[in-house]
Design an enzyme around this catalytic site. Structure first.
Site, PDB file in Angstrom:
ATOM      1  N   ARG A  25       0.880  -1.177   0.000  1.00 30.20           N
ATOM      2  CA  ARG A  25       0.000   0.000   0.000  1.00 30.20           C
ATOM      3  C   ARG A  25       0.912   1.220   0.000  1.00 30.20           C
ATOM      4  O   ARG A  25       1.660   1.438   0.966  1.00 30.20           O
ATOM      5  CB  ARG A  25      -0.912   0.015   1.236  1.00 30.20           C
ATOM      6  CG  ARG A  25      -1.833   1.241   1.318  1.00 30.20           C
ATOM      7  CD  ARG A  25      -2.626   1.219   2.612  1.00 30.20           C
ATOM      8  NE  ARG A  25      -3.415   2.416   2.807  1.00 30.20           N
ATOM      9  CZ  ARG A  25      -4.687   2.574   2.460  1.00 30.20           C
ATOM     10  NH1 ARG A  25      -5.306   1.587   1.854  1.00 30.20           N
ATOM     11  NH2 ARG A  25      -5.320   3.692   2.702  1.00 30.20           N
ATOM     12  N   HIS A  38      -7.134   1.067  -6.713  1.00 29.85           N
ATOM     13  CA  HIS A  38      -7.484   0.515  -5.398  1.00 29.85           C
ATOM     14  C   HIS A  38      -8.398  -0.693  -5.622  1.00 29.85           C
ATOM     15  O   HIS A  38      -9.575  -0.684  -5.260  1.00 29.85           O
ATOM     16  CB  HIS A  38      -8.187   1.583  -4.572  1.00 29.85           C
ATOM     17  CG  HIS A  38      -8.252   1.303  -3.110  1.00 29.85           C
ATOM     18  ND1 HIS A  38      -7.685   0.189  -2.527  1.00 29.85           N
ATOM     19  CD2 HIS A  38      -8.841   2.005  -2.079  1.00 29.85           C
ATOM     20  CE1 HIS A  38      -7.900   0.213  -1.226  1.00 29.85           C
ATOM     21  NE2 HIS A  38      -8.601   1.294  -0.933  1.00 29.85           N
ATOM     22  N   GLN A  69     -10.640  -2.487  -2.799  1.00 27.76           N
ATOM     23  CA  GLN A  69     -11.821  -1.730  -2.388  1.00 27.76           C
ATOM     24  C   GLN A  69     -12.998  -2.025  -3.320  1.00 27.76           C
ATOM     25  O   GLN A  69     -14.142  -2.142  -2.872  1.00 27.76           O
ATOM     26  CB  GLN A  69     -11.516  -0.234  -2.396  1.00 27.76           C
ATOM     27  CG  GLN A  69     -12.707   0.643  -2.015  1.00 27.76           C
ATOM     28  CD  GLN A  69     -13.158   0.450  -0.579  1.00 27.76           C
ATOM     29  OE1 GLN A  69     -12.353   0.558   0.330  1.00 27.76           O
ATOM     30  NE2 GLN A  69     -14.439   0.176  -0.379  1.00 27.76           N
ATOM     31  N   ASP A 128     -15.907   9.995  -2.263  1.00 26.33           N
ATOM     32  CA  ASP A 128     -14.610   9.778  -1.629  1.00 26.33           C
ATOM     33  C   ASP A 128     -14.110  11.140  -1.153  1.00 26.33           C
ATOM     34  O   ASP A 128     -14.667  12.179  -1.530  1.00 26.33           O
ATOM     35  CB  ASP A 128     -13.641   9.153  -2.652  1.00 26.33           C
ATOM     36  CG  ASP A 128     -12.325   8.682  -2.048  1.00 26.33           C
ATOM     37  OD1 ASP A 128     -12.207   8.676  -0.805  1.00 26.33           O
ATOM     38  OD2 ASP A 128     -11.413   8.326  -2.814  1.00 26.33           O
ATOM     39  N   ARG A 178     -14.300  -5.455   3.221  1.00 22.11           N
ATOM     40  CA  ARG A 178     -12.886  -5.375   2.842  1.00 22.11           C
ATOM     41  C   ARG A 178     -12.161  -6.632   3.331  1.00 22.11           C
ATOM     42  O   ARG A 178     -11.324  -7.205   2.619  1.00 22.11           O
ATOM     43  CB  ARG A 178     -12.221  -4.141   3.458  1.00 22.11           C
ATOM     44  CG  ARG A 178     -12.656  -2.797   2.917  1.00 22.11           C
ATOM     45  CD  ARG A 178     -12.268  -2.581   1.472  1.00 22.11           C
ATOM     46  NE  ARG A 178     -10.861  -2.820   1.193  1.00 22.11           N
ATOM     47  CZ  ARG A 178      -9.849  -2.005   1.526  1.00 22.11           C
ATOM     48  NH1 ARG A 178     -10.091  -0.868   2.171  1.00 22.11           N
ATOM     49  NH2 ARG A 178      -8.603  -2.299   1.206  1.00 22.11           N
TER      50      ARG A 178
END
Length: 369
Positions: free
Chosen positions: A109, A136, A139, A231, A300
């Site tokens: 990450r 990502h 996600q 977001d 997740r």
């Protein structure tokens, strides 16, 4: 359950996976979630050592990889930015070759997509993208799993993303929605629309799946949306642009008025978190009955676990399972019924896990389907 055969592969972006493989990962995540809810824990990652490299801080990604690995018998090792010499005293390529000889899988990450790609190229083990500035993908799996739980299907749904249309979430949603037949509308100022080359690529995926990818500067485009998604307005590393982004994106805040524009009471609100309430979304919407953000956050873990199991473990058929919880006082972990002798140990010394099959004798086997 969709057929899935991706063992040994890295998970860097959804570009690399077919719709059937994505569906298979979602099906596996559902199965693993059901097993966890029943207290059943597997050994698909037993004796697997997993490196967790973090250049950026994290709550959900770090916890999901850690818990997911441990649930399946793996051994996660956190490697923060100050713990290793990735890209500083030692090149990414050399670090990858070292870690690949010590670990069975690597999560990254951080900032550059090129870093996670180099880790995958040189390590020789599966590498998983926990987030970069460009993509990502883990996600998106959690988002799709949450959609299936609340909406029943993916194909044909209308998904509206409001905010910075150039960030890693918008990029990843274009890839994922395009492949899975979800109609995606990115609603943002024109100067924050994605790169044209990626748009063209993702519209190719959408054409094959029978869906569309559209762009609008008007919030009226949320009409008939099944999902409203947003977001943060400035991603990690872009804090200096926060004031500029707020000025651009204030008209795109997700609030009660915008939710009403969908014309549906069944529309769900999603956010990858963390959220800055009062900025991209109001407290009212975030805490409303339409908000599924914490289901999304939990998923997740289940989807990341599915990625690790599918690429590193052996999930079909599921191997020996571990049952967490209590057991009868006369239970012998060696499998001998009614064991009361000193060789059985005190109750405190008996392992808090029960495994099958029995290691000795003809005692009962705890069988869970």
């Amino acid at each position: 359950m969709a057929e899935l055969n991706i063992k040994g592969r890295s998970f860097l972006t959804l570009r690399d996976f077919t719709p059937e493989e994505i569906e298979g990962l979602l099906d596996l995540a559902v199965k693993l979630k059901e097993k966890k809810k029943r207290g059943i824990f597997g050994t698909t990652l037993a004796r697997k050592n997993i490196a967790l490299i973090f250049e950026k801080s994290s709550t959900r990604t770090r916890c999901a990889f850690t818990v997911g690995a441990r649930d399946e018998g793996g051994f996660p090792e956190y490697l923060g930015v100050n713990d290793i010499q990735l890209g500083s005293k030692e090149s990414v390529e050399d670090t990858a070759r070292v870690l690949g000889r010590m670990f069975d899988g690597i999560e990254f990450r951080g900032f550059k997509q090129s870093t996670v790609e180099a880790l995958a190229k040189y390590s020789g083990v599966p590498v998983w993208n926990g987030l970069t500035d460009d993509f990502h993908p883990t996600q998106i799996l959690a988002d799709f799993m949450t959609m299936r739980e609340h909406l029943g299907a993916l194909k044909g749904k209308k998904f509206c993303f409001l905010g910075d249309g150039r960030n890693n979430m918008a990029n990843s949603l274009m890839v994922g929605c395009g492949k899975m037949g979800i109609d995606l509308v990115i609603i943002a100022p024109r100067e924050l629309w994605p790169e044209p080359a990626l748009v063209e690529e993702c519209r190719g995926y959408a054409a094959e799946a029978g869906s569309v990818i559209l762009f609008s500067e008007s919030t009226d485009a949320v009409s008939d949306a099944d999902v409203i998604y947003t977001d943060v307005w400035a991603s990690m590393g872009e804090e200096a642009k926060a004031a500029e982004r707020e000025a651009l994106l204030r008209p795109y805040q997700v609030n009660a008025e915008l939710m009403k524009k969908t014309g549906k009471s069944s529309t769900i609100f999603m956010h990858c978190l963390p959220a800055i309430k009062g900025k991209e979304v109001t407290e009212e919407v975030f805490e409303s009955a339409q908000s599924v953000v914490f289901d999304e956050a939990e998923n997740r873990m289940h989807t990341i676990k599915a990625v690790m199991v599918a690429t590193l473990g052996d999930y079909q058929p599921m191997p020996e399972e571990i049952v967490r919880g209590g057991f009868p006082d006369d239970f012998d972990p060696m499998g001998r019924p009614g064991c009361e002798g000193p060789e059985c140990g005190s109750p405190e010394e008996k392992a808090p896990f029960i495994t099958k099959p029995c290691a000795k004798g003809d005692g009962p086997v705890m069988e869970l389907q």
